[in-house]
Write a protein that holds these residues in place. Structure first.
Motif, PDB file in Angstrom:
ATOM      1  N   TYR A   1       0.897  -1.162   0.000  1.00  0.00           N
ATOM      2  CA  TYR A   1       0.000   0.000   0.000  1.00  0.00           C
ATOM      3  C   TYR A   1       0.925   1.199   0.000  1.00  0.00           C
ATOM      4  O   TYR A   1       1.496   1.537   1.044  1.00  0.00           O
ATOM      5  CB  TYR A   1      -0.870   0.027   1.260  1.00  0.00           C
ATOM      6  CG  TYR A   1      -1.918  -1.066   1.335  1.00  0.00           C
ATOM      7  CD1 TYR A   1      -2.980  -1.105   0.446  1.00  0.00           C
ATOM      8  CD2 TYR A   1      -1.858  -2.035   2.341  1.00  0.00           C
ATOM      9  CE1 TYR A   1      -3.959  -2.091   0.532  1.00  0.00           C
ATOM     10  CE2 TYR A   1      -2.835  -3.017   2.439  1.00  0.00           C
ATOM     11  CZ  TYR A   1      -3.877  -3.032   1.523  1.00  0.00           C
ATOM     12  OH  TYR A   1      -4.841  -4.002   1.621  1.00  0.00           O
TER      13      TYR A   1
ATOM     14  N   PHE B   1       4.189   0.980   2.000  1.00  0.00           N
ATOM     15  CA  PHE B   1       4.019   0.035   3.111  1.00  0.00           C
ATOM     16  C   PHE B   1       3.731  -1.382   2.610  1.00  0.00           C
ATOM     17  O   PHE B   1       2.817  -1.611   1.827  1.00  0.00           O
ATOM     18  CB  PHE B   1       2.878   0.509   4.012  1.00  0.00           C
ATOM     19  CG  PHE B   1       2.562  -0.468   5.105  1.00  0.00           C
ATOM     20  CD1 PHE B   1       3.493  -0.735   6.099  1.00  0.00           C
ATOM     21  CD2 PHE B   1       1.345  -1.133   5.118  1.00  0.00           C
ATOM     22  CE1 PHE B   1       3.213  -1.654   7.091  1.00  0.00           C
ATOM     23  CE2 PHE B   1       1.060  -2.059   6.116  1.00  0.00           C
ATOM     24  CZ  PHE B   1       1.996  -2.317   7.102  1.00  0.00           C
TER      25      PHE B   1
ATOM     26  N   ALA C   1       2.220  -4.618   3.153  1.00  0.00           N
ATOM     27  CA  ALA C   1       1.218  -5.272   4.014  1.00  0.00           C
ATOM     28  C   ALA C   1       1.349  -6.788   3.949  1.00  0.00           C
ATOM     29  O   ALA C   1       1.072  -7.487   4.922  1.00  0.00           O
ATOM     30  CB  ALA C   1      -0.183  -4.849   3.615  1.00  0.00           C
TER      31      ALA C   1
ATOM     32  N   GLY D   1      -3.846  -6.022  11.848  1.00  0.00           N
ATOM     33  CA  GLY D   1      -2.802  -5.416  11.025  1.00  0.00           C
ATOM     34  C   GLY D   1      -1.827  -6.427  10.441  1.00  0.00           C
ATOM     35  O   GLY D   1      -0.901  -6.064   9.728  1.00  0.00           O
ATOM     36  N   ALA D   2      -2.038  -7.706  10.711  1.00  0.00           N
ATOM     37  CA  ALA D   2      -1.091  -8.726  10.244  1.00  0.00           C
ATOM     38  C   ALA D   2      -1.196  -8.961   8.741  1.00  0.00           C
ATOM     39  O   ALA D   2      -0.255  -9.442   8.120  1.00  0.00           O
ATOM     40  CB  ALA D   2      -1.322 -10.029  10.987  1.00  0.00           C
ATOM     41  N   GLY D   3      -2.351  -8.652   8.164  1.00  0.00           N
ATOM     42  CA  GLY D   3      -2.518  -8.872   6.724  1.00  0.00           C
ATOM     43  C   GLY D   3      -3.596  -9.894   6.388  1.00  0.00           C
ATOM     44  O   GLY D   3      -3.700 -10.333   5.240  1.00  0.00           O
ATOM     45  N   LYS D   4      -4.415 -10.252   7.350  1.00  0.00           N
ATOM     46  CA  LYS D   4      -5.452 -11.263   7.106  1.00  0.00           C
ATOM     47  C   LYS D   4      -6.472 -10.761   6.069  1.00  0.00           C
ATOM     48  O   LYS D   4      -6.741 -11.429   5.081  1.00  0.00           O
ATOM     49  CB  LYS D   4      -6.189 -11.621   8.417  1.00  0.00           C
ATOM     50  CG  LYS D   4      -5.280 -12.108   9.523  1.00  0.00           C
ATOM     51  CD  LYS D   4      -6.062 -12.457  10.780  1.00  0.00           C
ATOM     52  CE  LYS D   4      -6.758 -11.278  11.429  1.00  0.00           C
ATOM     53  NZ  LYS D   4      -5.839 -10.252  11.972  1.00  0.00           N
ATOM     54  N   SER D   5      -7.019  -9.574   6.322  1.00  0.00           N
ATOM     55  CA  SER D   5      -8.030  -9.064   5.398  1.00  0.00           C
ATOM     56  C   SER D   5      -7.451  -8.815   4.016  1.00  0.00           C
ATOM     57  O   SER D   5      -8.091  -9.094   3.007  1.00  0.00           O
ATOM     58  CB  SER D   5      -8.641  -7.764   5.927  1.00  0.00           C
ATOM     59  OG  SER D   5      -9.284  -8.004   7.150  1.00  0.00           O
ATOM     60  N   THR D   6      -6.235  -8.309   3.986  1.00  0.00           N
ATOM     61  CA  THR D   6      -5.598  -8.063   2.690  1.00  0.00           C
ATOM     62  C   THR D   6      -5.506  -9.364   1.893  1.00  0.00           C
ATOM     63  O   THR D   6      -5.858  -9.417   0.718  1.00  0.00           O
ATOM     64  CB  THR D   6      -4.190  -7.451   2.903  1.00  0.00           C
ATOM     65  OG1 THR D   6      -4.339  -6.223   3.632  1.00  0.00           O
ATOM     66  CG2 THR D   6      -3.493  -7.185   1.601  1.00  0.00           C
TER      67      THR D   6
ATOM     68  N   GLY E   1     -12.137  -1.931   0.165  1.00  0.00           N
ATOM     69  CA  GLY E   1     -10.714  -2.049  -0.115  1.00  0.00           C
ATOM     70  C   GLY E   1      -9.848  -1.727   1.086  1.00  0.00           C
ATOM     71  O   GLY E   1      -8.651  -1.645   0.984  1.00  0.00           O
TER      72      GLY E   1
ATOM     73  N   GLU F   1      -9.197   0.801   7.557  1.00  0.00           N
ATOM     74  CA  GLU F   1      -8.689  -0.127   8.557  1.00  0.00           C
ATOM     75  C   GLU F   1      -7.335   0.232   9.133  1.00  0.00           C
ATOM     76  O   GLU F   1      -6.735  -0.538   9.838  1.00  0.00           O
ATOM     77  CB  GLU F   1      -8.599  -1.517   7.949  1.00  0.00           C
ATOM     78  CG  GLU F   1      -9.973  -1.965   7.642  1.00  0.00           C
ATOM     79  CD  GLU F   1     -10.040  -3.448   7.668  1.00  0.00           C
ATOM     80  OE1 GLU F   1     -10.924  -3.964   7.037  1.00  0.00           O
ATOM     81  OE2 GLU F   1      -9.216  -4.068   8.319  1.00  0.00           O
TER      82      GLU F   1
ATOM     83  N   GLU G   1       1.649  -0.471  11.227  1.00  0.00           N
ATOM     84  CA  GLU G   1       2.083   0.021   9.932  1.00  0.00           C
ATOM     85  C   GLU G   1       3.424   0.738  10.049  1.00  0.00           C
ATOM     86  O   GLU G   1       3.808   1.197  11.099  1.00  0.00           O
ATOM     87  CB  GLU G   1       1.023   0.890   9.235  1.00  0.00           C
ATOM     88  CG  GLU G   1       0.277   1.914  10.021  1.00  0.00           C
ATOM     89  CD  GLU G   1      -0.910   1.326  10.745  1.00  0.00           C
ATOM     90  OE1 GLU G   1      -2.032   1.564  10.354  1.00  0.00           O
ATOM     91  OE2 GLU G   1      -0.696   0.626  11.731  1.00  0.00           O
TER      92      GLU G   1
END
Ligand SMILES: Nc1ncnc2c1ncn2[C@@H]1O[C@H](COP(=O)(O)OP(=O)(O)O)[C@@H](O)[C@H]1O
Ligand SMILES: [Mg+2]
Length: 419
Positions: free
Chosen positions: A11, A14, A16, A37-42, A388, A392, A398
């Protein structure tokens, strides 16, 4: 059924996701674990074709998400972290609407609804406006929406965050039911849910996979077992030989007990636990394969101490989770990176997982606090759009990329409590 290979996502500057790879086989229910913030949703958004990866590939049901997103979406039911529900619609109308969007004909919809109503427990609320529903019911409607086209694969992004404990348990029950004949990837930071619903877990931290395997393997990852030993502080065992021979007539100090326990072969670490004023309580750790209870017992007998309690406990999934992901929190809190051994190890996060584990139990209080904050951050279940992820950025980790390496298991050596 799901295959991610080297997925990366930037991003702006950053990172992710950093080369995330894993597979989910047909019929598996896999927990996708990680702190906020670990990246699960991404990862889930990439798999469901809502956003594209910066690098790497992903296949769902054998279809590449980049080549044929429509086909992928047909195979997937997706419940985003903020479910796209429309408050002014009734449950029935909403599900019919999603069914129309999926291009199902009315008779197929009706026959599907039978099963959905049963599997998601919606019978009582079909005629109600969604806005009148409790969080728990809304999540069940979200599940219903994900099932309407009868997909073989379900991707559920924190379906239980925001729910009260009873609602959580219910939603998990429905997920267990759904998981009987589908492949499910379920993200959460609630470990009890993973224990309840999944046989396998993938743990992510700072955009990387730090553990992947059956829960029993992940629990064993720490490589240590914990012992709790409590000795009477004011009395000795008067029937003991030591006592009768008069070699010990004075109850032991906590230092004496700690030292003697620490000197037993195989004991990696001793930590005194808070307790009432009549006892000395200690937590020891030893290697996973061994059993130190006999040695502890013999020591106690030989010293004539009065043993109040002894227990051997395997590490829990929670211990491993904390150890593998806690570098995130430490960095967030701005703790000095090199101030003390433990911290230096912990900042490596995944890298120093096992070392950090040795002192993870010390952090209980801190981290519980964090969990509460995390949960509070997640309000807002009304948001109508999958957007998107712009909303979050709730300040988890981050912009701190401190270059940890991936090998979490290297340093399984225990350390004495550093605090
Ligand atoms: N659209 C975005 N723009 C910038 N940063 C983002 C965006 N979406 C997510 N992030 C950041 O990427 C990281 C991973 O986010 P996310 O995948 O939502 O984590 P999780 O679901 O595990 O909580 C977080 O640090 C988050 O702040
Ligand atoms: Mg998320």
């Amino acid at each position: 059924m799901i295959e991610a290979k080297g997925l990366s996502k930037l991003y702006g500057p950053f990172r992710a996701l950093d080369k995330v790879s894993f597979q989910v086989k047909r019929g598996e229910v896999v927990g996708f674990l990680g702190p906020n913030g670990a990246g699960k949703s991404t990862t889930m958004r990439i798999l469901t074709c809502f956003i594209s990866a910066t690098g790497g590939t992903a296949k769902v049901h054998g279809v590449d998400v980049f080549d044929d997103p429509l086909e992928v979406r047909r195979k997937i039911g997706y419940l985003p972290q903020r479910a796209p529900l429309y408050g002014e619609m009734t449950v029935w109308d909403y599900l019919q609407f999603t069914s129309d969007m999926r291009g199902l004909d009315p008779s197929t919809f009706k026959s599907r609804m039978k099963r959905i109503v049963e599997v998601c427990g919606l019978a009582k609320v079909l005629g109600k406006d969604i806005r009148q529903l409790s969080h728990g019911y809304r999540q069940r409607v979200g599940l219903g929406q994900a099932l309407v086209h009868d997909p073989p694969i379900l991707i559920l992004d924190e379906p239980t965050s925001d729910l009260d404990p009873n609602e959580k348990a219910e939603v998990i029950r429905y997920i267990q039911e759904i998981g009987k004949d589908r492949t499910v990837l379920l993200s959460t930071h609630n470990l009890a849910e993973v224990e309840a619903a999944c046989a396998r877990a993938i743990i992510v931290s700072k955009g990387r996979v730090v553990a992947d395997g059956p829960l029993s393997d992940i629990r064993a990852k720490s490589g240590t077992v914990r012992y709790l030993v409590t000795i009477h502080e004011q009395k000795l065992y008067e029937g003991s030989e030591a006592y009768r021979a008069g070699s010990t007539r004075r109850p032991p100090s906590s230092d004496e007990v700690s030292e003697a326990l620490g000197a037993l072969p195989g004991v990696q670490r001793v930590r005194e636990l808070p307790t009432d004023d009549k006892a000395h309580a200690f937590e020891l750790s030893g290697a996973l394969g061994g059993d130190l209870r006999e040695a502890i017992f013999q020591l106690v007998v030989q010293k004539g101490w009065l043993l109040l309690e002894m227990r051997r406990e395997s590490q829990t999934l929670e211990d491993v989770f904390k150890a593998l992901t806690r570098g995130d929190e430490r960095a967030d809190r701005g703790r000095p990176l090199l101030a003390e051994d433990d911290d230096a190890a912990a900042v490596g996060g995944a890298a120093a997982g096992a070392a950090a584990l040795a002192s993870a139990a010390d952090e209980d209080e801190d981290e519980d606090e964090d969990e509460d904050e995390d949960e509070a951050d997640e309000g807002d279940d009304d948001a109508a759009e999958e957007n998107g992820g712009d909303d979050e950025s709730d300040g988890d980790d981050e912009n701190d990329d401190d270059g940890d390496d991936d090998d979490a298991d290297d340093d399984a050596k225990g350390k004495k409590d550093g605090r």
